[in-house]
Scaffold this motif. Structure first.
Motif, PDB file in Angstrom:
ATOM      1  N   UNK A 153       1.007  -1.137   0.050  1.00 20.19           N
ATOM      2  CA  UNK A 153       0.164  -0.065  -0.026  1.00 20.19           C
ATOM      3  C   UNK A 153       0.918   1.142   0.195  1.00 20.19           C
ATOM      4  N   UNK A 154       2.062   1.189   0.748  1.00 20.94           N
ATOM      5  CA  UNK A 154       2.782   2.288   0.821  1.00 20.94           C
ATOM      6  C   UNK A 154       3.550   2.789  -0.433  1.00 20.94           C
ATOM      7  N   UNK A 155       3.590   1.738  -1.161  1.00 20.95           N
ATOM      8  CA  UNK A 155       4.239   1.809  -2.405  1.00 20.95           C
ATOM      9  C   UNK A 155       3.308   2.297  -3.465  1.00 20.95           C
ATOM     10  N   UNK A 156       2.013   1.838  -3.391  1.00 18.21           N
ATOM     11  CA  UNK A 156       0.952   2.301  -4.402  1.00 18.21           C
ATOM     12  C   UNK A 156       0.432   3.548  -4.081  1.00 18.21           C
ATOM     13  N   UNK A 157       0.566   4.189  -2.608  1.00 18.58           N
ATOM     14  CA  UNK A 157       0.521   5.657  -2.452  1.00 18.58           C
ATOM     15  C   UNK A 157       1.402   6.539  -3.290  1.00 18.58           C
ATOM     16  N   UNK A 158       2.542   6.188  -3.729  1.00 14.41           N
ATOM     17  CA  UNK A 158       3.019   7.018  -4.641  1.00 14.41           C
ATOM     18  C   UNK A 158       2.432   7.360  -5.925  1.00 14.41           C
ATOM     19  N   UNK A 159       1.631   6.609  -6.270  1.00 10.54           N
ATOM     20  CA  UNK A 159       0.727   6.964  -7.719  1.00 10.54           C
ATOM     21  C   UNK A 159      -0.410   7.653  -7.424  1.00 10.54           C
ATOM     22  N   UNK A 160      -0.197   8.792  -7.715  1.00 10.32           N
ATOM     23  CA  UNK A 160      -1.637   9.966  -7.547  1.00 10.32           C
ATOM     24  C   UNK A 160      -2.983   9.246  -8.189  1.00 10.32           C
ATOM     25  N   UNK A 161      -2.587   8.612  -9.289  1.00 11.62           N
ATOM     26  CA  UNK A 161      -3.886   8.082 -10.250  1.00 11.62           C
ATOM     27  C   UNK A 161      -4.632   7.045  -9.167  1.00 11.62           C
ATOM     28  N   UNK A 162      -4.130   6.620  -8.179  1.00  8.25           N
ATOM     29  CA  UNK A 162      -4.921   5.519  -7.456  1.00  8.25           C
ATOM     30  C   UNK A 162      -5.403   6.181  -6.225  1.00  8.25           C
ATOM     31  N   UNK A 163      -6.897   5.858  -6.063  1.00  8.19           N
ATOM     32  CA  UNK A 163      -7.661   6.211  -5.248  1.00  8.19           C
ATOM     33  C   UNK A 163      -7.351   5.122  -3.994  1.00  8.19           C
ATOM     34  N   UNK A 164      -7.724   5.497  -2.798  1.00  8.52           N
ATOM     35  CA  UNK A 164      -7.617   4.989  -1.527  1.00  8.52           C
ATOM     36  C   UNK A 164      -8.497   3.525  -1.872  1.00  8.52           C
ATOM     37  N   UNK A 165      -9.613   3.690  -2.190  1.00  4.23           N
ATOM     38  CA  UNK A 165     -10.483   2.762  -2.535  1.00  4.23           C
ATOM     39  C   UNK A 165      -9.854   1.434  -3.366  1.00  4.23           C
ATOM     40  N   UNK A 166      -9.226   2.049  -4.474  1.00  3.09           N
ATOM     41  CA  UNK A 166      -8.677   0.885  -5.359  1.00  3.09           C
ATOM     42  C   UNK A 166      -7.444   0.465  -4.497  1.00  3.09           C
ATOM     43  N   UNK A 167      -6.735   1.057  -3.940  1.00  2.13           N
ATOM     44  CA  UNK A 167      -5.391   0.759  -3.160  1.00  2.13           C
ATOM     45  C   UNK A 167      -5.739  -0.503  -2.032  1.00  2.13           C
ATOM     46  N   UNK A 168      -6.796  -0.293  -1.358  1.00  3.42           N
ATOM     47  CA  UNK A 168      -7.394  -1.044  -0.411  1.00  3.42           C
ATOM     48  C   UNK A 168      -7.406  -2.371  -1.215  1.00  3.42           C
ATOM     49  N   UNK A 169      -8.388  -2.408  -2.352  1.00  2.16           N
ATOM     50  CA  UNK A 169      -8.733  -3.609  -2.856  1.00  2.16           C
ATOM     51  C   UNK A 169      -7.744  -4.287  -3.287  1.00  2.16           C
ATOM     52  N   UNK A 170      -6.704  -3.553  -3.882  1.00  2.50           N
ATOM     53  CA  UNK A 170      -5.500  -4.292  -4.359  1.00  2.50           C
ATOM     54  C   UNK A 170      -4.688  -5.036  -3.306  1.00  2.50           C
ATOM     55  N   UNK A 171      -4.607  -4.481  -2.254  1.00  2.00           N
ATOM     56  CA  UNK A 171      -4.026  -5.069  -0.946  1.00  2.00           C
ATOM     57  C   UNK A 171      -4.563  -5.850   0.083  1.00  2.00           C
ATOM     58  N   UNK A 172      -6.050  -6.330  -0.322  1.00  2.38           N
ATOM     59  CA  UNK A 172      -6.729  -7.096   0.519  1.00  2.38           C
ATOM     60  C   UNK A 172      -7.544  -6.479   1.761  1.00  2.38           C
ATOM     61  N   UNK A 173      -7.895  -5.249   1.508  1.00  4.15           N
ATOM     62  CA  UNK A 173      -8.898  -4.454   2.606  1.00  4.15           C
ATOM     63  C   UNK A 173     -10.349  -4.138   1.803  1.00  4.15           C
TER      64      UNK A 173
END
Length: 322
Positions: A275-295
């Motif tokens: 998630x920390x790495x994905x947060x570097x991408x401004x195009x990804x929402x927190x919802x998208x990041x959460x789903x990608x990493x299992x939340x």
């Protein structure tokens, strides 16, 4: 639905962590030097890769611990503590390299003044007897930080066929000025780092992290691969044990013994790192990041993230762009 043993991933369970530190516009420099020379490095970089192409050097750490570096060897330096690279530990620093690679001459230091030599080269003599190649990762990323934290302050990897081939190619490419050259150099630096890490971790005395040593285990290795490859699945210890074909208690005990922490604790750390790495991408929402990493939701991610790091994902993201 559980993953069956017949569909275990082919992915090397170490690959994701070895591939963590991605160079993104890394600082790369060839230094050409004639003795006496000495450089005080205080750039606070989390990870530096240094290799001697010609001649020799030494690295001086805190407490005057001195490590010689012959030609061909690769040195991995874990920051942010300062260190000195010199021809001899007795040579006083002629230049100080600070954050952002800002170089400041040291008044009254002996030897020739350091200066740019054209392209990505620098030093005190274009015909100097010593040639160094330095690559600095300003921010290896959270996935990479799991690996960086496992490293000693300094690792010297003796030259072998793999590292030698990469350093020679990197030395050739560093002088080129073609389209996309920065990306080429970044990838070559990554290959050199991974080659050196692999050589280091394979040594019996290396003290490599538990997840590396466990990768070859017939039970824990496949379990690690599943967690790395499919972090978004709703894993439980029971589901993971079924997937690798062992009893729940067997997996829990063996995983904890070899890796150093229970499976679900490891998974949480892996998800937070991703998630920390994905947060570097401004195009990804927190919802998208959460789903990608299992939340299931950004709220669930935020709660887990804050427990692990002390700050929310939104606050961490603001520090990356602020």
């Amino acid at each position: 639905m559980h993953t069956s043993a017949s569909t275990l991933p082919d992915m090397d369970p170490v690959a994701a962590l070895l591939g963590g530190p991605h160079a993104r516009g890394a600082f790369l420099l060839r230094s050409v030097l004639r003795p006496p020379w000495s450089m005080r490095i205080a750039d606070e970089a989390p990870l530096t890769v240094l290799t001697v192409l010609r001649g020799s050097a030494c690295v001086v750490l805190a407490g005057d611990r001195t490590v010689p570096v012959p030609a061909g060897d690769v040195v991995l330096l874990r920051g942010p503590e300062p260190y000195t690279v010199a021809d001899d530990p007795a040579t006083p620093p002629q230049v100080r390299v600070g954050p952002g690679q800002v170089c400041t001459p040291v008044d009254g230091a002996p030897g020739d003044r350091m200066a740019g030599l054209g392209g990505r080269s620098w030093g005190n003599d274009a015909a100097g007897s010593t040639v160094l190649l330095t690559g600095t990762y300003p921010a290896p990323g959270a996935v990479g930080e799991r690996l960086v934290r496992a490293l000693p302050e300094l690792v010297v990897v003796p030259a072998d066929a793999g590292t030698r081939a990469v350093t020679e190619l990197l030395a050739t490419e560093i002088d080129r000025d073609a389209a996309g050259q920065s990306a080429v150099l970044d990838r070559l630096l990554d290959v050199l780092l991974v080659s050196a890490l692999r050589t280091w971790a394979a040594r019996p005395d290396a003290g490599a992290p538990g997840w590396y040593l466990a990768a070859g285990d017939p039970v824990v290795g496949p379990a690690l691969a599943l967690l790395h490859d499919r972090p978004a699945e709703p894993w439980t210890v029971a589901a993971l044990a079924t997937a690798v074909g062992v009893a729940r208690a067997t997996l829990a005990r063996r995983f904890t013994d070899l890796v150093g922490e229970p499976p679900m604790s490891y998974l949480t750390g892996w998800r937070i790192a991703l998630a920390t790495d994905l947060l570097r991408d401004p195009g990804l929402t927190l919802t998208t990041i959460a789903r990608r990493v299992g939340y299931a939701s950004p709220f669930a991610l935020s709660a887990a993230y804050k427990r692990a790091t002390g700050v929310s994902p939104a606050v961490h993201r603001s520090t990356l762009v602020g």
